[in-house]
Design a protein around this motif. Structure first.
Motif, PDB file in Angstrom:
ATOM      1  N   ASP A   1      50.272  49.647 -23.812  1.00  0.00           N
ATOM      2  CA  ASP A   1      51.564  50.000 -23.234  1.00  0.00           C
ATOM      3  C   ASP A   1      52.598  50.092 -24.343  1.00  0.00           C
ATOM      4  OD1 ASP A   1      53.613  50.503 -21.463  1.00  0.00           O
ATOM      5  OD2 ASP A   1      53.909  48.401 -20.947  1.00  0.00           O
ATOM      6  N   GLY A   2      52.766  51.273 -24.886  1.00  0.00           N
ATOM      7  CA  GLY A   2      53.721  51.473 -25.975  1.00  0.00           C
ATOM      8  C   GLY A   2      53.048  51.306 -27.324  1.00  0.00           C
ATOM      9  N   PRO A   3      53.782  51.558 -28.381  1.00  0.00           N
ATOM     10  CA  PRO A   3      53.211  51.481 -29.729  1.00  0.00           C
ATOM     11  C   PRO A   3      52.901  50.038 -30.134  1.00  0.00           C
ATOM     12  CG  PRO A   3      55.552  51.959 -29.834  1.00  0.00           C
ATOM     13  CD  PRO A   3      55.171  51.979 -28.379  1.00  0.00           C
ATOM     14  N   VAL A   4      51.804  49.864 -30.862  1.00  0.00           N
ATOM     15  CA  VAL A   4      51.438  48.544 -31.377  1.00  0.00           C
ATOM     16  C   VAL A   4      52.309  48.210 -32.583  1.00  0.00           C
ATOM     17  CG1 VAL A   4      49.586  47.206 -32.453  1.00  0.00           C
ATOM     18  CG2 VAL A   4      49.072  48.765 -30.575  1.00  0.00           C
ATOM     19  N   LEU A   5      52.534  49.206 -33.436  1.00  0.00           N
ATOM     20  CA  LEU A   5      53.294  48.973 -34.667  1.00  0.00           C
ATOM     21  C   LEU A   5      54.794  49.004 -34.412  1.00  0.00           C
ATOM     22  CD1 LEU A   5      51.249  51.192 -37.143  1.00  0.00           C
ATOM     23  CD2 LEU A   5      51.090  48.716 -36.800  1.00  0.00           C
TER      24      LEU A   5
END
Length: 138
Positions: A108-112
């Motif tokens: 759910d969304g960027p990891v970085l």
């Protein structure tokens, strides 16, 4: 003698890369994410931009993996709704067993995020492979 895992990983990557990676030049680097959109990472004091990176699919927003989770010591609330097509009864009894969940986990969304540290692989300081996000121990 059993090969250490890092040599095995290096050997596998060299075989997969073929002639694209000159033998003996690949090395691991540490980087710090400066921004995510657009992707910019500080590598050894220089800012590298998105077109220089290949990124592990697990770090991409929306990445999904199929998971199977099993357990026999599950606790918590359980709500079950059961009905009979004829409307003649609607009860159920559960007396032990194993719970198995088949699910798809989606990122759910960027990891970085800005400030994150990453492990990079490069052979030429021009193209970088983002292997994973890393954290300092302790």
């Amino acid at each position: 003698m059993k090969e250490d895992p890092f040599s095995g990983l290096y050997r596998t990557m060299m075989e997969a890369g073929g002639k694209a990676v000159p033998a003996g030049n690949a090395r691991l680097l540490h980087g710090t994410v400066l921004s995510v959109a657009p992707l910019k990472i500080d590598v050894a004091g220089t800012t590298q931009e998105a077109e220089r990176f290949y990124i592990s699919h697990q770090l991409v927003s929306g990445h999904a993996e199929k998971l199977t989770v099993s357990g026999s010591a599950v606790s918590g609330a359980l709500d079950i709704s059961a009905s009979c097509g004829n409307g003649s009864h609607s009860s159920m009894t559960i007396s032990g067993g194993t719970v198995t969940l088949n699910a798809v986990a989606t990122q759910d969304g960027p990891v970085l995020k800005a400030g994150d540290e990453v492990l990079l692989l490069t052979a030429d300081d021009q193209t970088f492979y983002i292997l994973d996000k890393v954290v300092r121990c302790g």
